[in-house]
Design a protein around this motif. Structure first.
Motif, PDB file in Angstrom:
ATOM      1  N   SER A 156      36.169  -9.170  -7.630  1.00 53.03           N
ATOM      2  CA  SER A 156      36.368 -10.153  -8.696  1.00 53.03           C
ATOM      3  C   SER A 156      37.806 -10.664  -8.705  1.00 53.03           C
ATOM      4  O   SER A 156      38.056 -11.860  -8.929  1.00 53.03           O
ATOM      5  CB  SER A 156      36.032  -9.534 -10.059  1.00 53.03           C
ATOM      6  N   ALA A 157      38.767  -9.766  -8.444  1.00 49.58           N
ATOM      7  CA  ALA A 157      40.169 -10.183  -8.444  1.00 49.58           C
ATOM      8  C   ALA A 157      40.445 -11.181  -7.322  1.00 49.58           C
ATOM      9  O   ALA A 157      41.135 -12.188  -7.524  1.00 49.58           O
ATOM     10  CB  ALA A 157      41.071  -8.963  -8.298  1.00 49.58           C
ATOM     11  N   LEU A 158      39.895 -10.928  -6.127  1.00 48.58           N
ATOM     12  CA  LEU A 158      40.131 -11.844  -5.014  1.00 48.58           C
ATOM     13  C   LEU A 158      39.414 -13.168  -5.228  1.00 48.58           C
ATOM     14  O   LEU A 158      39.893 -14.226  -4.786  1.00 48.58           O
ATOM     15  CB  LEU A 158      39.691 -11.195  -3.703  1.00 48.58           C
ATOM     16  N   ALA A 159      38.277 -13.132  -5.896  1.00 48.13           N
ATOM     17  CA  ALA A 159      37.616 -14.392  -6.229  1.00 48.13           C
ATOM     18  C   ALA A 159      38.473 -15.193  -7.208  1.00 48.13           C
ATOM     19  O   ALA A 159      38.557 -16.426  -7.114  1.00 48.13           O
ATOM     20  CB  ALA A 159      36.245 -14.116  -6.821  1.00 48.13           C
ATOM     21  N   LEU A 160      39.129 -14.504  -8.151  1.00 40.91           N
ATOM     22  CA  LEU A 160      40.012 -15.176  -9.094  1.00 40.91           C
ATOM     23  C   LEU A 160      41.255 -15.720  -8.395  1.00 40.91           C
ATOM     24  O   LEU A 160      41.729 -16.813  -8.712  1.00 40.91           O
ATOM     25  CB  LEU A 160      40.412 -14.194 -10.199  1.00 40.91           C
ATOM     26  N   LEU A 161      41.757 -14.967  -7.421  1.00 36.08           N
ATOM     27  CA  LEU A 161      42.946 -15.407  -6.688  1.00 36.08           C
ATOM     28  C   LEU A 161      42.684 -16.693  -5.918  1.00 36.08           C
ATOM     29  O   LEU A 161      43.555 -17.560  -5.800  1.00 36.08           O
ATOM     30  CB  LEU A 161      43.401 -14.300  -5.733  1.00 36.08           C
ATOM     31  N   ASP A 162      41.479 -16.819  -5.354  1.00 33.60           N
ATOM     32  CA  ASP A 162      41.060 -18.053  -4.670  1.00 33.60           C
ATOM     33  C   ASP A 162      42.018 -18.426  -3.546  1.00 33.60           C
ATOM     34  O   ASP A 162      42.463 -19.568  -3.420  1.00 33.60           O
ATOM     35  CB  ASP A 162      40.947 -19.200  -5.689  1.00 33.60           C
ATOM     36  N   ASP A 163      42.311 -17.438  -2.684  1.00 34.60           N
ATOM     37  CA  ASP A 163      43.134 -17.659  -1.503  1.00 34.60           C
ATOM     38  C   ASP A 163      42.226 -17.552  -0.279  1.00 34.60           C
ATOM     39  O   ASP A 163      41.625 -16.499  -0.041  1.00 34.60           O
ATOM     40  CB  ASP A 163      44.263 -16.623  -1.448  1.00 34.60           C
ATOM     41  N   HIS A 220      42.987 -14.600   2.247  1.00 37.37           N
ATOM     42  CA  HIS A 220      42.666 -13.276   1.717  1.00 37.37           C
ATOM     43  C   HIS A 220      41.165 -13.111   1.537  1.00 37.37           C
ATOM     44  O   HIS A 220      40.615 -12.028   1.794  1.00 37.37           O
ATOM     45  CB  HIS A 220      43.371 -13.061   0.377  1.00 37.37           C
ATOM     46  N   THR A 221      40.480 -14.170   1.101  1.00 34.36           N
ATOM     47  CA  THR A 221      39.031 -14.085   0.926  1.00 34.36           C
ATOM     48  C   THR A 221      38.336 -13.830   2.250  1.00 34.36           C
ATOM     49  O   THR A 221      37.418 -13.002   2.346  1.00 34.36           O
ATOM     50  CB  THR A 221      38.503 -15.377   0.294  1.00 34.36           C
ATOM     51  N   ALA A 222      38.749 -14.515   3.302  1.00 34.77           N
ATOM     52  CA  ALA A 222      38.151 -14.315   4.626  1.00 34.77           C
ATOM     53  C   ALA A 222      38.403 -12.900   5.134  1.00 34.77           C
ATOM     54  O   ALA A 222      37.503 -12.258   5.705  1.00 34.77           O
ATOM     55  CB  ALA A 222      38.715 -15.341   5.610  1.00 34.77           C
ATOM     56  N   ILE A 224      27.019 -14.846   3.257  1.00 28.33           N
ATOM     57  CA  ILE A 224      27.342 -14.334   4.591  1.00 28.33           C
ATOM     58  C   ILE A 224      26.132 -13.651   5.217  1.00 28.33           C
ATOM     59  O   ILE A 224      25.877 -13.794   6.417  1.00 28.33           O
ATOM     60  CB  ILE A 224      28.540 -13.367   4.501  1.00 28.33           C
ATOM     61  N   LEU A 225      25.371 -12.890   4.442  1.00 27.29           N
ATOM     62  CA  LEU A 225      24.179 -12.216   4.955  1.00 27.29           C
ATOM     63  C   LEU A 225      22.942 -13.054   4.628  1.00 27.29           C
ATOM     64  O   LEU A 225      22.728 -13.440   3.475  1.00 27.29           O
ATOM     65  CB  LEU A 225      24.040 -10.822   4.340  1.00 27.29           C
ATOM     66  N   THR A 226      22.130 -13.297   5.647  1.00 23.90           N
ATOM     67  CA  THR A 226      20.883 -14.051   5.444  1.00 23.90           C
ATOM     68  C   THR A 226      19.653 -13.203   5.721  1.00 23.90           C
ATOM     69  O   THR A 226      18.525 -13.672   5.501  1.00 23.90           O
ATOM     70  CB  THR A 226      20.870 -15.282   6.366  1.00 23.90           C
ATOM     71  N   ASP A 227      19.849 -11.992   6.219  1.00 25.38           N
ATOM     72  CA  ASP A 227      18.712 -11.133   6.558  1.00 25.38           C
ATOM     73  C   ASP A 227      18.531 -10.024   5.530  1.00 25.38           C
ATOM     74  O   ASP A 227      18.162  -8.900   5.878  1.00 25.38           O
ATOM     75  CB  ASP A 227      18.917 -10.525   7.948  1.00 25.38           C
ATOM     76  N   VAL A 228      18.759 -10.354   4.296  1.00 24.43           N
ATOM     77  CA  VAL A 228      18.691  -9.333   3.254  1.00 24.43           C
ATOM     78  C   VAL A 228      17.292  -8.724   3.136  1.00 24.43           C
ATOM     79  O   VAL A 228      17.162  -7.500   2.992  1.00 24.43           O
ATOM     80  CB  VAL A 228      19.159  -9.918   1.901  1.00 24.43           C
ATOM     81  N   PRO A 229      16.195  -9.507   3.204  1.00 24.90           N
ATOM     82  CA  PRO A 229      14.879  -8.855   3.135  1.00 24.90           C
ATOM     83  C   PRO A 229      14.678  -7.804   4.219  1.00 24.90           C
ATOM     84  O   PRO A 229      14.103  -6.738   3.969  1.00 24.90           O
ATOM     85  CB  PRO A 229      13.913 -10.028   3.290  1.00 24.90           C
ATOM     86  N   ASP A 230      15.106  -8.105   5.460  1.00 23.55           N
ATOM     87  CA  ASP A 230      14.982  -7.115   6.538  1.00 23.55           C
ATOM     88  C   ASP A 230      15.821  -5.885   6.244  1.00 23.55           C
ATOM     89  O   ASP A 230      15.389  -4.745   6.495  1.00 23.55           O
ATOM     90  CB  ASP A 230      15.406  -7.735   7.863  1.00 23.55           C
ATOM     91  N   ARG A 231      17.034  -6.100   5.722  1.00 28.06           N
ATOM     92  CA  ARG A 231      17.900  -4.962   5.421  1.00 28.06           C
ATOM     93  C   ARG A 231      17.287  -4.108   4.310  1.00 28.06           C
ATOM     94  O   ARG A 231      17.325  -2.884   4.360  1.00 28.06           O
ATOM     95  CB  ARG A 231      19.288  -5.444   4.995  1.00 28.06           C
TER      96      ARG A 231
END
Length: 780
Positions: free
Chosen positions: A614-621, A624-626, A658-665
């Protein structure tokens, strides 16, 4: 009214034209206040002595100032020294302060005002505050607990000493001491003076405890301190007579009247007071509140209803009619239908109740019952409204501008005037728009006071959107004056004292998280003076701390400070460097820190992961997000990752796309080859953010439903607590929506065993259980 004739005169009193009148009162009573004022007007003394600290003699004249509006209090305090960094305790070490409150209806206040209005000398006659603001002396042998030697009469004597009015009330057939006192003193207007009868009753009571009174249950040093106080009162009377005053009036607690009139040699009193330990004290006036005069506040001399007593004093004629009329006005302001006919009937009912109970005037109990039955029609909430606004009647007094204050108090008062923030005893909300200079200055002042532990304003959750809004709840308490006096050890202005306090807090911080919290508070308070030293301490501590948990705990506060600093116009350049370093070190150390965790450690790391995300989402850099997302993606595929973390990381990466195979996981995580406990932990982690994903994704809902339906009975029992915890955190609306969708799901292949069709009869118990888990209100 108690005079020296026929009582024995106090020591050293000449028998000529000298007269000493002693008026025994109960603190804070309207009837007593009127009786004292009437008795003083009849006696016409040339000196008035009042129970209180003699250090207040120098500032008693301020009571005549128009700016002195009760309730107020005398405050005696022993100034402390500022603590050194690393010392335990708050500024000024041990708090040593005492208050002597006065309301308009306090007999002592009326005595003070009479003396000042008539130009009569007024003095205080209690034990000096310098002797009271020190630890009490060890009790003498006769003060120790008698233990098994305690006699049957000891308990009664204790009760008399601790609560003489209660004992008299019981003797008169009353169970409530305050009701008895109201009937015999406070509710009577006019008639003979009550003071001779009060003095006679107290003399009789003191006779009963004169012979070796038991002290079991009394505070340590209680009897010795009472002897010292009464010796000081007698000595003050002697000094007044020695100074040439011939008509001396003494206003004191009723219990002390016989002691003041007793023939005690001056040498004995001098011996009692000789060698008492002293503290260096200062004395001033401070505003007080009606709430702090109430018994429920813990005040020893408190009354049940300050608002009712203030009303009785201000409106001695027709108090019942006026009270119920005011109550009706309050109810009408809240759009409740109350007419004049209601008031008339309520007055009749209150007076009838008083007559039935043998009371000279309807008291608070009677007017409250009448208001409940007639004005409120039996409802409790309107009665509580009347109680809060009238029976307590919260009110904050004021003191003149030239009242002695420490510089920090004066600086705050000046800033309150400039910022148009008048203190009030009633809690109120304050909405601030930080884009406005006035509101920004108000916010900084409130944050600085919180650093000094003066919580005049408490931050509340803002109802508006955006980082430029703040919501505060403001409520002034009298104790804040003591805290300001203690905080004055840090500086003479709010800004300087809070900066010094923040620097000391940074040096004393035991963890990196505590230190970052100090940094955030410095930025919110705009303490440019303290920030360099605090930031230097932070940089040094962060560079040496290699614990990833500590670094993750420190990150949210720093990011908030960095993000909101620009909105508040606060420079955050050095802070950016620290945040950049923390993010890199957290990403590097997170993978090794996630290995081999038990359930408790995994749950603790889960909370840190959420807060850091949540903090990194607030920072919006972007950089750092990557870096953060790359770290989470590398971690989510580890075989040794705890199921709770695996599910949570999958959800986080799924939410950001980022993840698209969540049902398989999820299918692999809850497959038959995975231990039920691990699968349940994975599901709990995945759903810890909320259950909306199951409402909107049928594939995931079918997987969870099928996995639960396929669990063997023993495995289902073992994972049920985990499932209940996961689904129990959902909002009620989410649980209902999930339950509704489960009811309408077609039979999924994953929910079948082999090719056999589902037997509805055999499946019914399991279905009912699952539905109760998903939605306790659902019915199968």
């Amino acid at each position: 009214m108690t005079t020296t004739p026929p009582h024995e005169p106090p020591p050293d009193a000449a028998e000529g034209g000298v007269r000493v009148e002693v008026y025994g009162i109960r603190h804070h009573g309207p009837g007593s206040a009127r009786a004292v004022r009437r008795a003083l007007e009849e006696f016409r003394p040339d000196a008035v002595l009042i129970e209180g600290p003699p250090e207040a003699d120098a500032i008693v004249d301020l009571a005549a100032d128009p700016g002195m509006v009760p309730p107020v209090a005398l405050l005696a305090y022993a100034p402390g020294e500022p603590p050194l960094p690393g010392d335990d305790g708050a500024s000024g070490s041990d708090r040593r302060a005492a208050f002597w409150p006065f309301a308009e209806f306090s007999p002592e206040w009326q005595a003070v005002r009479y003396a000042l209005d008539e130009g009569v000398a007024v003095r205080f006659c209690d034990l000096p505050a310098a002797n009271q603001l020190v630890p009490p002396s060890p009790p003498d042998d006769h003060e120790h607990d008698h233990g098994d030697e305690r006699e049957d009469g000891d308990e009664a004597r204790e009760g008399i000493r601790l609560d003489p009015l209660g004992w008299l009330a019981r003797a008169a057939g009353y169970e409530d001491a305050e009701r008895w006192w109201d009937d015999v003193v406070e509710h009577r207007d006019g008639g003979p003076s009550p003071f001779p009868a009060i003095a006679e009753a107290m003399a009789e009571l003191r006779e009963r405890v004169a012979d070796e009174p038991s002290v079991k249950g009394l505070p340590p040093g209680y009897l010795l301190r009472e002897e010292q106080r009464e010796a000081a009162m007698r000595r003050t009377v002697r000094r007044a007579l020695k100074d040439g005053f011939e008509r001396v009036a003494v206003v004191c607690g009723a219990w002390h009247v016989p002691a003041i009139l007793a023939k005690v040699p001056a040498a004995r009193d001098d011996q009692t007071l000789r060698g008492l330990p002293k503290a260096k004290v200062s004395m001033t006036w401070v505003p007080w509140t009606h709430g702090r005069l109430a018994e429920r506040s813990g005040y020893g001399a408190g009354v049940r209803s300050p608002g009712w007593y203030a009303h009785l004093f201000a409106a001695p004629d027709r108090p019942v009619e006026r009270w119920l009329t005011d109550a009706a006005r309050i109810l009408r302001q809240e759009d409740l239908h109350v007419s004049s006919a209601h008031v008339i009937e309520a007055v009749r009912l209150a007076e009838a109740l008083a007559a039935l109970r043998g009371r000279p005037l309807a008291g608070l109990d009677e007017v409250t019952e009448a208001a409940r039955a007639v004005l409120c029609e039996g409802a409790d909430l309107p009665v509580e409204l009347i109680r809060r606004r009238m029976a307590v009647g919260e009110r904050l007094g004021s003191v003149p501008d030239d009242t002695p204050m420490v510089p920090l108090q004066r600086d705050l008062a000046d800033r309150q005037r400039r910022l148009r923030l008048a203190p009030s005893a009633d809690a109120r909300e304050l909405e601030l728009d930080l884009r406005r200079d006035l509101d920004l200055a108000r916010s900084r002042l409130l944050h600085r006071l919180r650093l000094l532990e003066v919580d005049w304003g408490v931050p509340a959750e803002s109802r508006g959107r955006g980082t430029f809004r703040e919501t505060w709840t403001l409520c002034w308490r009298p104790e804040f004056d003591v805290e300001l006096i203690e905080a004055s050890a840090w500086g003479t202005t709010v800004a300087g004292a809070s900066a010094a306090r923040a620097t000391a807090m940074a040096a004393e911080a035991e963890s990196l998280a505590e230190l970052t919290a100090v940094v955030e508070r410095c930025l919110l308070a705009d303490l440019a003076e303290a920030l360099p030293a605090v930031m230097g301490t932070l940089a040094d501590r962060a560079a040496l701390d290699g614990d990833v948990a500590h670094l993750m705990d420190a990150l949210p506060a720093l990011v908030r400070a960095l993000r909101y600093g620009d909105v508040r116009g606060t420079g955050t350049g050095p802070l950016r460097t620290v945040v950049d370093g923390l993010v890199v070190r957290v990403c590097v150390g997170l993978v090794p820190a996630s290995r081999g965790l038990d359930d408790d450690a995994a749950r603790a790391l889960l909370g840190r992961l959420d807060r850091a995300h949540s903090a990194l989402a607030l920072l919006d850099d972007a950089a750092h997000t990557a870096r953060w997302h790359t770290t989470l993606a590398a971690l989510v595929d580890r075989d040794d990752l705890h199921g709770l973390l695996g599910g949570r990381l999958t959800r986080l990466l799924f939410d950001v796309g980022i993840l698209t195979d969540v049902p398989d996981r999820m299918a692999r995580a809850v497959s038959a080859g995975v231990a039920p406990a691990r699968a349940a932990a994975w599901v709990e982690g995945f759903l810890s953010e909320g259950g909306l994903v199951l409402v909107h994704d049928d594939v995931l809902l079918r997987l969870v439903d099928g996995w639960i339906a396929a669990l063997p009975a023993d495995a289902f029992t073992s994972v049920l607590p985990l499932l209940r915890r996961a689904f129990g955190e959902f909002a009620a609306a989410e649980r209902r929506a999930i339950g509704d969708r489960v009811r309408h799901l077609d039979a999924a292949p994953s929910a079948r065993r082999g090719d056999d069709p589902i037997d509805p009869v055999r499946a019914a118990p399991a279905t009912a259980t699952v539905l109760r888990i998903l939605d306790p209100e659902a019915r199968p």
